[in-house]
Structures are given as structure tokens and as C-alpha cells.
Design a protein around this motif. Structure first.
Motif, short mmCIF file in Angstrom:
data_model
loop_
_atom_site.label_atom_id
_atom_site.label_comp_id
_atom_site.label_asym_id
_atom_site.label_seq_id
_atom_site.Cartn_x
_atom_site.Cartn_y
_atom_site.Cartn_z
N THR A 69 0.88 -1.29 -0.27
CA THR A 69 -0.10 0.05 0.00
C THR A 69 0.75 1.32 0.03
O THR A 69 1.91 1.34 0.52
CB THR A 69 -1.10 -0.15 1.09
OG1 THR A 69 -0.16 -0.03 2.61
CG2 THR A 69 -1.87 -1.43 1.24
N SER A 72 -1.83 7.90 -1.73
CA SER A 72 -1.79 8.59 -3.21
C SER A 72 -1.51 10.07 -2.94
O SER A 72 -1.71 10.52 -1.85
CB SER A 72 -3.22 8.32 -3.46
OG SER A 72 -4.09 8.84 -2.85
N LEU A 107 -6.92 9.72 -6.65
CA LEU A 107 -8.49 9.28 -5.88
C LEU A 107 -9.63 10.08 -6.68
O LEU A 107 -10.52 9.76 -6.86
CB LEU A 107 -8.36 9.75 -4.56
CG LEU A 107 -9.64 9.37 -3.63
CD1 LEU A 107 -9.84 7.92 -3.99
CD2 LEU A 107 -9.56 9.94 -2.29
N ILE A 178 -7.37 1.30 -5.96
CA ILE A 178 -7.47 2.91 -4.92
C ILE A 178 -8.68 2.57 -4.08
O ILE A 178 -9.73 2.28 -4.35
CB ILE A 178 -7.67 4.02 -5.76
CG1 ILE A 178 -6.64 3.97 -6.85
CG2 ILE A 178 -7.67 5.14 -4.98
CD1 ILE A 178 -6.82 5.23 -7.74
N LYS A 179 -8.34 2.68 -2.76
CA LYS A 179 -9.43 2.69 -1.71
C LYS A 179 -9.89 4.00 -1.23
O LYS A 179 -9.51 4.92 -2.04
CB LYS A 179 -8.83 1.93 -0.39
CG LYS A 179 -8.25 0.54 -0.65
CD LYS A 179 -8.43 -0.10 0.88
CE LYS A 179 -8.28 -1.58 0.51
NZ LYS A 179 -8.28 -2.42 1.90
N GLY A 182 -8.00 6.97 -0.60
CA GLY A 182 -6.87 7.18 -1.21
C GLY A 182 -5.81 6.37 -1.36
O GLY A 182 -5.06 6.54 -2.14
N THR A 183 -5.79 5.24 -0.54
CA THR A 183 -4.68 4.28 -0.51
C THR A 183 -4.50 3.41 -1.68
O THR A 183 -5.47 3.13 -2.33
CB THR A 183 -4.87 3.46 0.59
OG1 THR A 183 -4.88 4.13 1.98
CG2 THR A 183 -3.54 2.40 0.90
N LEU A 184 -3.38 3.51 -2.13
CA LEU A 184 -3.06 2.61 -3.52
C LEU A 184 -2.45 1.22 -2.97
O LEU A 184 -1.77 1.06 -2.31
CB LEU A 184 -1.65 3.29 -4.31
CG LEU A 184 -1.81 4.83 -4.59
CD1 LEU A 184 -0.74 5.27 -5.43
CD2 LEU A 184 -3.15 5.00 -5.59
N HIS A 251 3.07 3.46 -9.44
CA HIS A 251 3.13 4.82 -8.74
C HIS A 251 4.47 5.06 -8.37
O HIS A 251 5.37 4.13 -8.19
CB HIS A 251 2.26 4.75 -7.56
CG HIS A 251 2.81 3.94 -6.33
ND1 HIS A 251 3.40 4.54 -5.50
CD2 HIS A 251 2.98 2.49 -6.08
CE1 HIS A 251 4.19 3.59 -4.61
NE2 HIS A 251 3.75 2.28 -5.04
#
Length: 585
Positions: A69, A72, A107, A178-179, A182-184, A251
Motif C-alpha cells: 500500500t 496517494s 483518487l 484505490i481505496k 486514497g490508499t494505492l 506509482h
């Protein structure tokens, strides 16, 4: 007997007419298409391994975590994305060209789209990247996940803009998502991970081969975790090592997404996955997964095709002369940040993820009038267009009276007051100064009156006129009023003279005879007098001794006649005396 010859050109034309034109892309694919599949057409997508197997076969350094993780990027002021076209030497005598697109604030600016728009995976449907990108007005777009070339079904996990479109049931392939916070997320996910609702995925797509993990090439571990025992078309090693067109997603350390695409053709030009991983590693990419490639590899910029596809348009008619983009499954879309709601409630335009409200509206969603009632004061009403001022008032907060000479709504009507009259800013009525009256103050006070409204009566000696403004008796008239008074004086003088004459005639003694009667009487009397004179002259001319006349009558003296008359009338004594006197005479 020899078989009749067949004209191949006519045969191809009949096939073309029977099965479709160039718009019918399903007719031409995938017979001569550049297909690059890891598991073979029609087969299951992904290995039959469990998530536990994937966890156990990874390096000890990663522990029990099968995915990575990364927070972002949240820079809302940076450009949405920047793309660069590159041409790089890969091997001696071999160069590749492609695009690297760096996306800020993913996001808000990145979406996984179903083919053709929402519901495309369920139909099932494939569509070109260009057409799918048009459903979301993508700034940049490229193909995403794999699909079944036999029935066009989407493969793997798919979450599009917060909607779980498809759950793969725990198939172990590399994932990108993407959660909500905003977590990748990059790596391998269990079914529970995909379905978790504590911090759900808002975007999710499945690839094949985790290229980079924490900045290191992770292909060997991916091959062990994702390789399937069922191989219908070549081995998993060929999928990894063959040069071809490729698509990848990763990323950087700042949490920005990196979209990667290169042109190519399987076995002829392009990159293998080792070369892709090393190239991304040099660009500072931390985590990256490989997506559908070969003839599916497509890049679109500004709604137009910006790559060189490897599929032939009409292989039966013109061979490999013309190349066309393939209809694919899911699409990766880079777009302007969305507004909430996206149409700004019809009261604004969504620009850069923010609602730019139309005049009169304010707020993040353009739901509130731009003014507040308190701001409009006592002479305005707050509306969607701002303060609507009462008649006679103006200004942004309705605090200004109409300027002199104007009135009404918006102060756009012109006053008609004259002679210094003041116009009411609401209705336009004229307030006249002293000495004037009328709707437009165009009339002076009537003679004999003065002051405001001409209601006061003059009190000058001899009933003389006064000044219409102040009532002063010492006044000099000018202009039209002077001419009016002069004319009135003459008229009044004539009327007075006529009245005096009538009064004189009324008090004069009425004569018995008229002038004409008196004249007649005078003439008659004159004639009688004349006749009498003539008679006397005639008598005189008849006396004796008068020359010229002859005595033709007897003369009786008047005294004798008188005496005789007196004698007859006297008494006896008188008669005798008279006789005596006469005898003596």
C-alpha cells in the motif's frame, strides 16, 4: 473433370458483405489479431492456487502481506496529468516508442471504466479505448484488464467508481486498486480483501505479473504465484519473455500514478516484461503491475488515438497494410476531478473538480444563492441571481436610491419632471416646488394663488396679483406669464367698459318719444309755422291801400266788432254807457 475456378476477389467481397463492414470488428478478430494471452483463449484467468499458496511462496522478508500500500498524491493544485512520448533504445538495433503519463491526485482523477460505459462487462461487451474514453471525457486513456477473446467477458476483479462490477472469486493475479481513503494497493488480494467494506475499493483492475514491488523487480515471484498448469497456447514463460506491445500501471514515491504504454507487435518489436520492469524502475516507479498487451495495447490522448496498434484492420482484404485499434475490455481513464454532483446541479460548470457556479449561485455544489437575505437590506430580496432590488433602489445590496432623474425597477425609467420638480424614485411621480403644479410641474400657479401646491391665496391691495412662489405683491412678470397678463388686462378692460356702458344705459331716464318721433314733430311744427307765416303775409297783402292789391271785400273795423260783441254781453247799464261812448266817438 476439373473443378471450376473461383475468383478470390469476388469471394472476399461476398464474405465482406455477408459478415459485415469495417465497423463490425467482431468479424475480423481474433483470427489474425496480435493476441498475447497468459493462459490461452477460453481458459480460466489466473492460477488455481489459493491465496495461502501465494503467501507461502513469497519471500520471507514480506511476511504474510501479499500486497503493498502507498498513500496517494493529494495535490489538487497540480496539473491533472502530464504525458511524455519517448523513443528509447532497448537492444542493439532496436528502439521502442511509447508514452509515460504521470497522474496527480489519482483518487479524484483516475477511474477504471467498463467497456462502452457502465454495464459493459455485464452485457458482455468490448469497445475501442477511444469510444469508451468518450463516455467519461478522458484526458488520457489506455486499455486495462484482460478479457475472454471468445465471449468478450471481462476477466478478474473490476471495481469502477465505487461499484463492484465483478468479483473474480479469489483468483490469484496481480491487482491494482484505490481505496476510499486514497490508499494505492498493488499485489495479490484475497476475496475478503476485495469485498471488505471498512475501507472499500473505489477502483480495482486485475493484471498478470507484478512487475515491481517496493522498487525491486518482482517477476520471478509473480511467475511462481501466477503460473497455471493449464497452458493451451504457449507457456507462461513466453508471455513474460516475448517482445510485444505492453501496457502497465504503477506509482512513484510521491504517490502519483504512472501509466505506461509502448507500441509493438508480438515477436517483432516492443518489450518483454523484464525490459518493462527495468524501464519503470529507472523512472522511479515503486510498485507496478502488467496489464493486457499485444494488439490490445492502445493509448488515447484528448479523445484521439495516439499509438500505433498492431492489429490489421481487414486481414482478408488488404493484409497488414492498415492497422486499427482493437475493441478491448476495461479502460484506464485519466479525467478532470469530478464534482459532486457532476453537473453541479445544473447551476454551474465542473472545472478542475470544482463547481464554478453560474451567476447568483454559490457553494461547493452551487445549491445556495450567492446572496443572503440580510445582505439585501430592507429594499431587496435574495434570489438565485443575487439581490433583486425594489423599485427605486439599486446596488449589489439594494442600498442606493435611484440617481436623480430616474425611477422604477432597476432605475431604468427616465423622470419627466420640469421646473425643478423632484421625481419619486419608486413611481416617478413629481413633487413640484412652490409656484408650480401639474403631473410634470409644467404649470405655474393660477393667478391669485401661490406656494406649494398653489393652495395659498394672494392678499395684495386692490386685489393685485402676487408672486406665485412666495406670494410677494411686488412682482414683475416676464415671458409668457407677462404676455398672458397683458392680454387678460386688455380683455378685462373691454369687458369693464362694456359693463359700465350697460350700467349707464340702465340708469338713464327713458324719453317719451324717440329721436325719430321728435324729429317728425319738429318737422311738422316747422311746416305749420311756415304755413302760418305765409297766411299772415297773404292777409297783410290784402289790406286797403296796399299797393298791388285790389279792395274786393268790405272792411269792418275790429274795434266795432269788438264793441258790438261787448255790448251784447254787458248788462243794461253797461250797454248804455257803451252806446254813449260810441256816440261820442
Amino acid at each position: 473433370m476439373a473443378a471450376p475456378s473461383v475468383n478470390c476477389g469476388w469471394l472476399l467481397l461476398l464474405i465482406y458483405i455477408a459478415y459485415g463492414s469495417s465497423e463490425n470488428e467482431d468479424f475480423w478478430s481474433p483470427l489474425n489479431a496480435d493476441i498475447l494471452l497468459p493462459y490461452g483463449p477460453g481458459g480460466a484467468h489466473g492460477p488455481s492456487h489459493s491465496h495461502r499458496y501465494v503467501r507461502d511462496c513469497q519471500s520471507v522478508t514480506h511476511g504474510n502481506v501479499t500486497y503493498e500500500t502507498w498513500p496517494s498524491n493529494r495535490d489538487a493544485h497540480a496539473p491533472v496529468a502530464e504525458t511524455k512520448l519517448f523513443v528509447s533504445p532497448i537492444r542493439i538495433g532496436h528502439c521502442v516508442q511509447g508514452h509515460v503519463t504521470v497522474v496527480s491526485n489519482p483518487l479524484q482523477t483516475f477511474s477504471v471504466l467498463e467497456p462502452g460505459g457502465a454495464g459493459g462487462c455485464g452485457k458482455p461487451l468490448t469497445e475501442t479505448v477511444t469510444r469508451t474514453a468518450g463516455t467519461r471525457r478522458c484526458l488520457y486513456a489506455q486499455n486495462g484488464g484482460f478479457f475472454n477473446t471468445s465471449n468478450n467477458r471481462c476477466l478478474g476483479n473490476v471495481v469502477s467508481d465505487g461499484t463492484l462490477v465483478q468479483n473474480s472469486g479469489g483468483i490469484q493475479n496481480s491487482q491494482f486498486g484505490i481505496k476510499k481513503d486514497g490508499t494505492l494497493v498493488f499485489g495479490y488480494l484475497s476475496q475478503e480483501d476485495v469485498q471488505g467494506d471498512a475501507n472499500p475499493f473505489v477502483q480495482l483492475v486485475s493484471g498478470v505479473v507484478w512487475l515491481l514491488r517496493n522498487g525491486k523487480v518482482y517477476i520471478n515471484e509473480s511467475m511462481e504465484a501466477e503460473c497455471s498448469k493449464t497452458q493451451e497456447t504457449g507457456s507462461f514463460n513466453r508471455f513474460v519473455n516475448v517482445v510485444s506491445a505492453r501496457t502497465a500501471l504503477g506509482h512513484d514515491k510521491e504517490g502519483r500514478l504512472v501509466l505506461f504504454h509502448i507500441d509493438g507487435e508480438t515477436d517483432n518489436r516492443g518489450m518483454n516484461l523484464w525490459e518493462v520492469a527495468e524501464f519503470l524502475q529507472r523512472q522511479g516507479v515503486v510498485n507496478a503491475v502488467n496489464l493486457d498487451g499485444g494488439g490490445s495495447s492502445t493509448f488515447v490522448a484528448g479523445g484521439s488515438l495516439a499509438s500505433y496498434p498492431s492489429d490489421s484492420c481487414h486481414p482478408y482484404l488488404d493484409g497488414t497494410r492498415w492497422r486499427c485499434p482493437r475493441a478491448v475490455s476495461t479502460v484506464l481513464c485519466v479525467h478532470e476531478p469530478p464534482c459532486q454532483p457532476e453537473d453541479c446541479g445544473g447551476r454551474g460548470s465542473c472545472i478542475g473538480g470544482r463547481c464554478v457556479c453560474h451567476s447568483g449561485w454559490a457553494g461547493p455544489a452551487c445549491r445556495s444563492p450567492s446572496c443572503q437575505q440580510s445582505a439585501c437590506g430592507d429594499h431587496g430580496l435574495c434570489t438565485q441571481y443575487g439581490c433583486a432590488c425594489d423599485a427605486g433602489w439599486m446596488g449589489t445590496n439594494c442600498s442606493q436610491v435611484c440617481p436623480p432623474g430616474f425611477y422604477g425597477d432597476g432605475c431604468n425609467q427616465t423622470c419627466t419632471c420640469t421646473n425643478g420638480g423632484v421625481c419619486d424614485p419608486v413611481h416617478g411621480r413629481c413633487s413640484c416646488p412652490a409656484g408650480f403644479q401639474g403631473e410634470a410641474c409644467e404649470q405655474e400657479c393660477p393667478l391669485g394663488f401661490y406656494g406649494l401646491g398653489c393652495k395659498r391665496e394672494c392678499h395684495c391691495p386692490n386685489k393685485c396679483l402676487c408672486d406665485p412662489v412666495k406670494g410677494s405683491c411686488n412682482v414683475t412678470w416676464h415671458g409668457e406669464r407677462n404676455q398672458t397678463i397683458h392680454t387678460a388686462s386688455h380683455c378685462l378692460a373691454r369687458e369693464l367698459l362694456k359693463t359700465w356702458q350697460e350700467e349707464v344705459e340702465a340708469h338713464r331716464v327713458t324719453p317719451y318719444f324717440t329721436e325719430r318721433t321728435w324729429l317728425t314733430i319738429t318737422v311738422v311744427l316747422g311746416m305749420l309755422l311756415l304755413a302760418s307765416a305765409v297766411g299772415n303775409v297773404i292777409q297783410v297783402s290784402r289790406k286797403p291801400g296796399t299797393a298791388g292789391f285790389r279792395a274786393t271785400y268790405s272792411y269792418v273795423p275790429l274795434a266795432e266788432m269788438t264793441a258790438e260783441m261787448d255790448y251784447e254781453d254787458r248788462p243794461d247799464e253797461s250797454k248804455r254807457a257803451a252806446m254813449d261812448s260810441s256816440i261820442s266817438y
